[in-house]
Write a protein that holds these residues in place. Structure first.
Motif, PDB file in Angstrom:
ATOM      1  N   VAL A  32       0.823  -1.219   0.000  1.00 48.50           N
ATOM      2  CA  VAL A  32       0.000   0.000   0.000  1.00 48.50           C
ATOM      3  C   VAL A  32       0.851   1.260   0.000  1.00 48.50           C
ATOM      4  CG1 VAL A  32      -2.033  -1.059   1.028  1.00 48.50           C
ATOM      5  CG2 VAL A  32      -0.322  -0.036   2.514  1.00 48.50           C
ATOM      6  N   GLY A  33       2.168   1.135   0.252  1.00 58.48           N
ATOM      7  CA  GLY A  33       3.008   2.315   0.213  1.00 58.48           C
ATOM      8  C   GLY A  33       4.463   2.005   0.459  1.00 58.48           C
ATOM      9  N   GLU A  34       5.318   2.912  -0.063  1.00 56.73           N
ATOM     10  CA  GLU A  34       6.759   2.831   0.144  1.00 56.73           C
ATOM     11  C   GLU A  34       7.242   4.162   0.694  1.00 56.73           C
ATOM     12  OE1 GLU A  34       9.212   1.259  -3.071  1.00 56.73           O
ATOM     13  OE2 GLU A  34       7.390   0.514  -4.029  1.00 56.73           O
ATOM     14  N   ALA A  35       8.152   4.091   1.648  1.00 55.14           N
ATOM     15  CA  ALA A  35       8.710   5.298   2.264  1.00 55.14           C
ATOM     16  C   ALA A  35      10.231   5.242   2.192  1.00 55.14           C
ATOM     17  CB  ALA A  35       8.263   5.395   3.721  1.00 55.14           C
ATOM     18  N   GLN A  36      10.851   6.440   2.097  1.00 55.20           N
ATOM     19  CA  GLN A  36      12.314   6.523   2.048  1.00 55.20           C
ATOM     20  C   GLN A  36      12.917   6.929   3.382  1.00 55.20           C
ATOM     21  OE1 GLN A  36      13.896   8.603  -1.408  1.00 55.20           O
ATOM     22  NE2 GLN A  36      11.855   8.499  -2.314  1.00 55.20           N
ATOM     23  N   ASN A  37      12.040   7.283   4.349  1.00 54.88           N
ATOM     24  CA  ASN A  37      12.532   7.663   5.669  1.00 54.88           C
ATOM     25  C   ASN A  37      11.427   7.450   6.699  1.00 54.88           C
ATOM     26  OD1 ASN A  37      10.939  10.209   5.989  1.00 54.88           O
ATOM     27  ND2 ASN A  37      12.174  10.856   4.241  1.00 54.88           N
ATOM     28  N   GLY A  38      11.771   7.625   7.960  1.00 58.09           N
ATOM     29  CA  GLY A  38      10.818   7.381   9.040  1.00 58.09           C
ATOM     30  C   GLY A  38       9.622   8.314   9.025  1.00 58.09           C
ATOM     31  N   LEU A  39       9.827   9.582   8.650  1.00 60.79           N
ATOM     32  CA  LEU A  39       8.705  10.527   8.592  1.00 60.79           C
ATOM     33  C   LEU A  39       7.676  10.095   7.557  1.00 60.79           C
ATOM     34  CD1 LEU A  39      10.594  13.952   8.854  1.00 60.79           C
ATOM     35  CD2 LEU A  39       9.309  12.763  10.643  1.00 60.79           C
ATOM     36  N   GLU A  40       8.158   9.653   6.380  1.00 64.11           N
ATOM     37  CA  GLU A  40       7.248   9.168   5.347  1.00 64.11           C
ATOM     38  C   GLU A  40       6.526   7.897   5.808  1.00 64.11           C
ATOM     39  OE1 GLU A  40       9.325   8.650   1.623  1.00 64.11           O
ATOM     40  OE2 GLU A  40       9.892  10.764   1.527  1.00 64.11           O
ATOM     41  N   LEU A  54       7.364  -3.066   7.220  1.00 69.46           N
ATOM     42  CA  LEU A  54       8.769  -3.444   7.123  1.00 69.46           C
ATOM     43  C   LEU A  54       9.554  -2.144   7.235  1.00 69.46           C
ATOM     44  CD1 LEU A  54       8.573  -6.012   4.178  1.00 69.46           C
ATOM     45  CD2 LEU A  54       8.543  -6.471   6.638  1.00 69.46           C
ATOM     46  N   LEU A  55      10.285  -1.982   8.326  1.00 70.83           N
ATOM     47  CA  LEU A  55      10.840  -0.693   8.713  1.00 70.83           C
ATOM     48  C   LEU A  55      12.357  -0.762   8.901  1.00 70.83           C
ATOM     49  CD1 LEU A  55       9.922   2.205   9.654  1.00 70.83           C
ATOM     50  CD2 LEU A  55       9.748   1.233  11.953  1.00 70.83           C
ATOM     51  N   ASP A  56      13.073  -0.032   8.054  1.00 69.67           N
ATOM     52  CA  ASP A  56      14.530   0.049   8.180  1.00 69.67           C
ATOM     53  C   ASP A  56      14.884   0.757   9.488  1.00 69.67           C
ATOM     54  OD1 ASP A  56      17.261   0.058   7.653  1.00 69.67           O
ATOM     55  OD2 ASP A  56      17.149   1.658   6.163  1.00 69.67           O
ATOM     56  N   ILE A  57      15.930   0.317  10.141  1.00 67.55           N
ATOM     57  CA  ILE A  57      16.352   0.954  11.387  1.00 67.55           C
ATOM     58  C   ILE A  57      17.041   2.287  11.103  1.00 67.55           C
ATOM     59  CG2 ILE A  57      17.951   0.784  13.340  1.00 67.55           C
ATOM     60  CD1 ILE A  57      17.294  -2.194  13.512  1.00 67.55           C
ATOM     61  N   THR A  65      13.895   3.370  14.431  1.00 64.68           N
ATOM     62  CA  THR A  65      13.829   3.281  15.887  1.00 64.68           C
ATOM     63  C   THR A  65      12.973   4.411  16.455  1.00 64.68           C
ATOM     64  OG1 THR A  65      16.067   2.368  15.834  1.00 64.68           O
ATOM     65  CG2 THR A  65      15.230   3.046  17.974  1.00 64.68           C
ATOM     66  N   GLU A  66      13.154   5.618  15.922  1.00 63.83           N
ATOM     67  CA  GLU A  66      12.372   6.774  16.385  1.00 63.83           C
ATOM     68  C   GLU A  66      10.916   6.707  15.916  1.00 63.83           C
ATOM     69  OE1 GLU A  66      16.038  10.031  16.279  1.00 63.83           O
ATOM     70  OE2 GLU A  66      14.874   9.666  14.469  1.00 63.83           O
ATOM     71  N   SER A  67      10.679   6.025  14.811  1.00 62.97           N
ATOM     72  CA  SER A  67       9.339   5.978  14.213  1.00 62.97           C
ATOM     73  C   SER A  67       8.419   4.936  14.851  1.00 62.97           C
ATOM     74  CB  SER A  67       9.458   5.672  12.715  1.00 62.97           C
ATOM     75  OG  SER A  67      10.265   6.622  12.075  1.00 62.97           O
ATOM     76  N   ILE A  68       8.998   3.937  15.494  1.00 63.17           N
ATOM     77  CA  ILE A  68       8.194   2.824  16.017  1.00 63.17           C
ATOM     78  C   ILE A  68       7.053   3.295  16.916  1.00 63.17           C
ATOM     79  CG2 ILE A  68       8.191   0.786  17.521  1.00 63.17           C
ATOM     80  CD1 ILE A  68      10.964   0.162  16.542  1.00 63.17           C
ATOM     81  N   LYS A  69       7.349   4.174  17.856  1.00 60.11           N
ATOM     82  CA  LYS A  69       6.321   4.602  18.820  1.00 60.11           C
ATOM     83  C   LYS A  69       5.138   5.250  18.114  1.00 60.11           C
ATOM     84  CE  LYS A  69       9.852   5.442  22.267  1.00 60.11           C
ATOM     85  NZ  LYS A  69      10.618   6.461  22.950  1.00 60.11           N
TER      86      LYS A  69
END
Length: 147
Positions: A32-40, A54-57, A65-69
């Motif tokens: 449903v979507g692709e992101a290049q950074n945590g904000l996206e 699926l989230l790159d660290i 790590t900052e985006s998980i919460k």
């Protein structure tokens, strides 16, 4: 018939997103979507109901790590699997502490990546069902006797 799990891939490396895209399509998931950074990634989680992230660290602007919460707040029922180039135990442990379910090293063979995602999803669903069953109290005699 079950509905295909809805997936977001967040990684700053285009080739990793492409590999993950092929993997999730091969296991009948819907991208449903692709992101290049945590904000996206957080923004996509705000826009779409997703089942798997699926989230790159290590990403620019905001790390996984900052985006998980934030993702956990927006998508409390989603499975989060971290993607990492380094198997830094402390970082992976921190991600799991904040709500990630599992992690995949980016140098893992594709067949194993597929297996990790499928097994994590099945295990996650089983745990979620068990948790929901614990909350439901059956009516009637708690011992289960019919008479």
């Amino acid at each position: 018939m079950s509905v295909a799990p809805r997936v977001i891939i967040a990684d700053d490396e285009a080739h990793i997103r492409l590999i993950m895209k092929k993997v999730i399509q091969s296991i009948n998931c819907e991208l449903v979507g692709e992101a290049q950074n945590g904000l996206e990634a957080v923004e996509l989680c705000r826009q779409f109901k997703v089942d798997i992230v699926l989230l790159d660290i290590n990403m620019p602007k905001q790390t996984g790590t900052e985006s998980i919460k934030e993702i956990r707040e927006l998508q409390p029922g989603a499975l989060i699997i971290m993607l990492t180039s380094v198997a830094d135990v402390e970082t992976v442990d921190e991600c799991i502490k904040h709500g990630a379910y599992n992690y995949i090293r980016k140098d893992t063979p594709i067949k194993e990546i597929r297996q990790i995602i499928v097994e994590s999803w099945n295990s996650f669903l089983t745990a979620r069902r068990s948790k929901n069953e614990d909350k439901v109290q059956p009516e009637g005699n708690p011992s289960g006797d019919q008479g």
